[in-house]
Design a protein around this motif. Sequence first.
Motif, PDB file in Angstrom:
ATOM      1  N   GLU A 161       0.824  -1.207   0.000  1.00 52.22           N
ATOM      2  CA  GLU A 161       0.000   0.000   0.000  1.00 52.22           C
ATOM      3  C   GLU A 161       0.861   1.261   0.000  1.00 52.22           C
ATOM      4  N   ILE A 162       2.017   1.187   0.623  1.00 56.21           N
ATOM      5  CA  ILE A 162       2.932   2.333   0.636  1.00 56.21           C
ATOM      6  C   ILE A 162       3.577   2.497  -0.730  1.00 56.21           C
ATOM      7  N   ARG A 163       3.986   1.383  -1.344  1.00 53.99           N
ATOM      8  CA  ARG A 163       4.603   1.468  -2.671  1.00 53.99           C
ATOM      9  C   ARG A 163       3.627   2.048  -3.689  1.00 53.99           C
ATOM     10  N   GLU A 164       2.355   1.750  -3.515  1.00 51.72           N
ATOM     11  CA  GLU A 164       1.350   2.249  -4.454  1.00 51.72           C
ATOM     12  C   GLU A 164       1.160   3.758  -4.345  1.00 51.72           C
ATOM     13  N   LEU A 165       1.613   4.360  -3.262  1.00 48.40           N
ATOM     14  CA  LEU A 165       1.491   5.807  -3.111  1.00 48.40           C
ATOM     15  C   LEU A 165       2.440   6.559  -4.033  1.00 48.40           C
ATOM     16  N   GLY A 166       3.518   5.884  -4.476  1.00 47.58           N
ATOM     17  CA  GLY A 166       4.486   6.524  -5.359  1.00 47.58           C
ATOM     18  C   GLY A 166       5.349   7.535  -4.631  1.00 47.58           C
ATOM     19  N   GLU A 167       5.995   8.413  -5.410  1.00 44.03           N
ATOM     20  CA  GLU A 167       6.866   9.431  -4.828  1.00 44.03           C
ATOM     21  C   GLU A 167       6.035  10.482  -4.084  1.00 44.03           C
ATOM     22  N   ARG A 168       6.473  10.830  -2.898  1.00 42.13           N
ATOM     23  CA  ARG A 168       5.764  11.821  -2.087  1.00 42.13           C
ATOM     24  C   ARG A 168       6.746  12.854  -1.552  1.00 42.13           C
ATOM     25  N   GLU A 169       6.250  14.049  -1.303  1.00 45.05           N
ATOM     26  CA  GLU A 169       7.094  15.100  -0.757  1.00 45.05           C
ATOM     27  C   GLU A 169       7.475  14.784   0.685  1.00 45.05           C
ATOM     28  N   ARG A 170       8.644  15.233   1.072  1.00 46.22           N
ATOM     29  CA  ARG A 170       9.110  15.035   2.432  1.00 46.22           C
ATOM     30  C   ARG A 170       8.354  15.965   3.372  1.00 46.22           C
ATOM     31  N   ASN A 171       7.925  15.455   4.496  1.00 49.15           N
ATOM     32  CA  ASN A 171       7.228  16.251   5.504  1.00 49.15           C
ATOM     33  C   ASN A 171       7.915  16.020   6.838  1.00 49.15           C
ATOM     34  N   ASP A 190       9.905   2.563   8.572  1.00 51.62           N
ATOM     35  CA  ASP A 190      10.265   2.482   7.150  1.00 51.62           C
ATOM     36  C   ASP A 190       9.094   2.916   6.264  1.00 51.62           C
ATOM     37  N   ALA A 191       7.880   2.478   6.650  1.00 52.76           N
ATOM     38  CA  ALA A 191       6.700   2.813   5.856  1.00 52.76           C
ATOM     39  C   ALA A 191       6.421   4.315   5.890  1.00 52.76           C
ATOM     40  N   LEU A 192       6.500   4.905   7.078  1.00 58.13           N
ATOM     41  CA  LEU A 192       6.228   6.337   7.191  1.00 58.13           C
ATOM     42  C   LEU A 192       7.312   7.165   6.511  1.00 58.13           C
ATOM     43  N   ASN A 193       8.564   6.712   6.603  1.00 54.78           N
ATOM     44  CA  ASN A 193       9.639   7.406   5.898  1.00 54.78           C
ATOM     45  C   ASN A 193       9.402   7.375   4.390  1.00 54.78           C
ATOM     46  N   ALA A 194       8.981   6.204   3.892  1.00 53.43           N
ATOM     47  CA  ALA A 194       8.701   6.070   2.460  1.00 53.43           C
ATOM     48  C   ALA A 194       7.529   6.961   2.047  1.00 53.43           C
ATOM     49  N   ALA A 195       6.615   7.203   2.997  1.00 50.62           N
ATOM     50  CA  ALA A 195       5.458   8.050   2.717  1.00 50.62           C
ATOM     51  C   ALA A 195       5.770   9.537   2.918  1.00 50.62           C
ATOM     52  N   GLY A 196       7.008   9.835   3.296  1.00 50.37           N
ATOM     53  CA  GLY A 196       7.430  11.224   3.420  1.00 50.37           C
ATOM     54  C   GLY A 196       7.568  11.744   4.834  1.00 50.37           C
ATOM     55  N   TYR A 197       7.126  10.976   5.814  1.00 48.16           N
ATOM     56  CA  TYR A 197       7.195  11.425   7.210  1.00 48.16           C
ATOM     57  C   TYR A 197       8.493  10.915   7.838  1.00 48.16           C
ATOM     58  N   THR A 198       9.447  11.816   7.985  1.00 45.64           N
ATOM     59  CA  THR A 198      10.806  11.406   8.362  1.00 45.64           C
ATOM     60  C   THR A 198      11.227  11.850   9.758  1.00 45.64           C
ATOM     61  N   ASN A 199      10.400  12.643  10.423  1.00 41.43           N
ATOM     62  CA  ASN A 199      10.784  13.181  11.735  1.00 41.43           C
ATOM     63  C   ASN A 199      10.017  12.439  12.828  1.00 41.43           C
ATOM     64  N   GLY A 288      -1.509   1.676   4.976  1.00 41.16           N
ATOM     65  CA  GLY A 288      -1.956   2.704   4.038  1.00 41.16           C
ATOM     66  C   GLY A 288      -3.000   3.609   4.653  1.00 41.16           C
ATOM     67  N   GLU A 289      -3.890   3.021   5.432  1.00 41.19           N
ATOM     68  CA  GLU A 289      -4.910   3.804   6.129  1.00 41.19           C
ATOM     69  C   GLU A 289      -4.276   4.721   7.165  1.00 41.19           C
ATOM     70  N   LEU A 290      -3.217   4.226   7.825  1.00 43.91           N
ATOM     71  CA  LEU A 290      -2.505   5.061   8.798  1.00 43.91           C
ATOM     72  C   LEU A 290      -1.914   6.291   8.112  1.00 43.91           C
ATOM     73  N   VAL A 291      -1.281   6.092   6.968  1.00 40.25           N
ATOM     74  CA  VAL A 291      -0.683   7.218   6.238  1.00 40.25           C
ATOM     75  C   VAL A 291      -1.762   8.213   5.818  1.00 40.25           C
TER      76      VAL A 291
END
Length: 304
Positions: A161-171, A190-199, A288-291
């Motif tokens: 579900e995270i891979r299906e989100l594609g490239e996302r902006e860093r937040n 790892d999933a949240l980082n891939a979704a752009g949430y890095t902090n 995916g729902e969490l993101v």
Amino acid sequence: MDTNILLESGTNELEVLEFTIAGNHYGINVAKVREILPMTSITPIPNSHPCIEGIFMPRETIITVINLGKALGFSNDGVQKSDMLIVTNFNNLNIAFDVNQVLGIHRVSWTDIVKPDATVNTPGAGIATGIIKKLESLIIVLDFERIVEEICPETSLKMSEIRELGERERNDIPIVFAEDSPMLQQLVTDALNAAGYTNLHKFSNGQEAWDYLQELKKNNGVEYGVKCIITDIEMPQMDGHRLVRLVRSDEGLKHLPVIVFSSLINDDMKRKGERLGADAQISKPEIGELVSCIDNLVQTILKV
């Protein structure tokens, strides 16, 4: 079986069902238990995992049966015949575990549950979430999610579900994340980082997260140090429901959005979470729902 034993949500208590396998004492959170049944006829499934005994169908529901002794690494030699089935529901799955004996239910505080150290729980591979040491016997509380995931990997977080989100902006909004399982903590990170949430500020239990929040408040840094809280429910020292209750009763923190991300999300737990003030409650496989939930909360936060 009545599993609604706790008098009040957020008290940092749980009910543990004690059972035995090969003379050893183990426990499971009663919140995961649907019922306890005597051993019954089980239909084998050809070519299934060696730990899967088969299926049975009480009241029109097909339930998979796992040989818990075999999953824990015990051989059949010297292990008494299984007498009981513990039927569970977590991660939106109905699964039964065969055990030798069911001994009873104990009410304990999460503060009385000791997290196993590295000598008994290999990092990334342990299946014990805690040890209760204040009863007559040491009771090892098992990580049933991990046991099921090792047998059926597709029940784990749905990383596709995270891979299906594609490239996302860093937040870089700061997120406090409380999760006691090192494996799940890393997977979610790892999933949240891939979704752009890095902090992410990661903690192994609610007590550590609460101490961090209090430190931020003392130093007037809440607005900069945290914008969202994600918490599991089952954690030693302080569980997620207690953490939600404390946040909602604290004048300096009660405005923070809180997401409960747990394998225990069912109708009863949702009602408890709502009463405590959780903004969202999501079952653990649904990453995916969490993101999406964080996305929506972030939009609200940025508008404030």
